[in-house]
Motif scaffolding. Sequence first.
Motif, short mmCIF file in Angstrom:
data_model
loop_
_atom_site.label_atom_id
_atom_site.label_comp_id
_atom_site.label_asym_id
_atom_site.label_seq_id
_atom_site.Cartn_x
_atom_site.Cartn_y
_atom_site.Cartn_z
N VAL A 138 13.44 -26.25 -15.58
CA VAL A 138 12.58 -25.19 -15.07
C VAL A 138 11.14 -25.45 -15.44
CG1 VAL A 138 12.07 -22.73 -15.21
CG2 VAL A 138 14.44 -23.52 -15.17
N GLU A 139 10.90 -25.95 -16.67
CA GLU A 139 9.53 -26.26 -17.08
C GLU A 139 8.92 -27.34 -16.20
OE1 GLU A 139 10.00 -27.27 -21.12
OE2 GLU A 139 9.99 -25.20 -21.84
N ILE A 162 10.18 -15.32 -7.00
CA ILE A 162 11.47 -15.68 -6.43
C ILE A 162 11.30 -16.77 -5.38
CG2 ILE A 162 13.44 -14.88 -5.06
CD1 ILE A 162 13.51 -13.75 -7.82
N PHE A 163 12.03 -17.85 -5.54
CA PHE A 163 12.11 -18.87 -4.50
C PHE A 163 13.38 -18.62 -3.69
CE2 PHE A 163 9.05 -20.84 -7.23
CZ PHE A 163 8.27 -21.62 -6.38
N ARG A 194 20.04 -19.92 -10.67
CA ARG A 194 19.82 -20.15 -12.10
C ARG A 194 18.34 -20.39 -12.40
NH1 ARG A 194 23.42 -23.73 -12.79
NH2 ARG A 194 24.97 -22.45 -13.87
N ALA A 195 17.67 -21.17 -11.56
CA ALA A 195 16.25 -21.44 -11.78
C ALA A 195 15.41 -20.17 -11.71
CB ALA A 195 15.75 -22.45 -10.74
N ASN A 196 15.72 -19.29 -10.73
CA ASN A 196 15.00 -18.02 -10.63
C ASN A 196 15.25 -17.13 -11.85
OD1 ASN A 196 13.62 -18.35 -8.17
ND2 ASN A 196 15.40 -17.74 -6.98
N LEU A 197 16.49 -17.10 -12.32
CA LEU A 197 16.83 -16.28 -13.48
C LEU A 197 16.04 -16.73 -14.71
CD1 LEU A 197 20.73 -16.02 -13.15
CD2 LEU A 197 19.06 -14.25 -12.60
N ARG A 205 13.33 -18.64 -14.90
CA ARG A 205 11.87 -18.58 -14.72
C ARG A 205 11.34 -17.18 -15.04
NH1 ARG A 205 12.01 -19.61 -9.82
NH2 ARG A 205 11.76 -21.87 -9.97
N ASN A 206 12.12 -16.16 -14.73
CA ASN A 206 11.61 -14.80 -14.81
C ASN A 206 12.09 -13.99 -16.02
OD1 ASN A 206 10.06 -14.27 -12.14
ND2 ASN A 206 11.92 -15.32 -11.47
N THR A 207 12.94 -14.57 -16.86
CA THR A 207 13.44 -13.78 -17.99
C THR A 207 13.18 -14.42 -19.35
OG1 THR A 207 15.65 -14.81 -17.85
CG2 THR A 207 15.29 -12.78 -16.58
#
Length: 281
Positions: free
Chosen positions: A19-20, A89-90, A159-162, A164-166
């Motif tokens: 994600v980074e 969100i993507f 998973r990437a969205n989760l 990234r945002n939490t």
Amino acid sequence: MEPSGTNHKDEKDTAFMEVEEEEEKEDEEEEDEEEEDDSETTVIDGEEESDDKAKETEPQQQEKQAWAPTTYSKFGKEVFCYVGQEISIFEALDSYGAVIWPAALALCHYLETNVEQVNLVDKAVLELGAGPGLVSIVATLLGAWVTATDLPEIIGNLRANLLRNTRGRCRSTPQAAALSWGPDVERTYPRSVYRYDYVLAADVVYHHDYLEELLFTMRYFCRPGTTLIWANKVRFPSDLVFTEDFKKTFNTTLLAEMGEVKIFKATCRETEEHLQHHPAG
């Protein structure tokens, strides 16, 4: 301690690294595009966006509802504001299951503005058909221990969205897990291990042929002590048929109507003794 039966695990370092790296690429792309064209426009509260950037999906074509969040589009992502946070969100526009639909926005608004009626703090929450993950992210920001589920091909973006945002914002890290509706759920999510306080679902009744499997899955997870919250916009006659079957299966209450979206609360009609002798009906 995490709620019993949620089966949470620590995220691997590699997941955070991915994600980074992705965010670093996004920042580089944004800088390049800003240098190339300083006049690029975005959509804020329904304002016009350049034609080549406009998304041809139902949520963008609809007139903005009073309860809809402030949102704007930028560099392939949608940015929403919930629980005092910006949520990026993507989406994957080649799949119905990876796009944010109206019922997800309605459910997020309901959860955010009705925290006394639906208190998610330290609750174990399962989302069915999580798609790009907006509802699960909002539930996590509201204090829940969340497992977001969808088909295997959706999980990577989810998973990437989760993450990234939490990460850094919440006490818990939401999990992304594959779940196919139907009887096979008994093998992959045994009752002895998995139990949830809330089951969430938004716009899962859409253009597909798995309504019987969906209802089976809802019944399986909606045990005594579990609250199921389902938000849906009716589009087809089959949606109405499913709604009637849903009402016959559970004790239901209409929590809210937001435009064409209805939000239902459901609880199990069966007793623990019945479930022990007749698992999942």
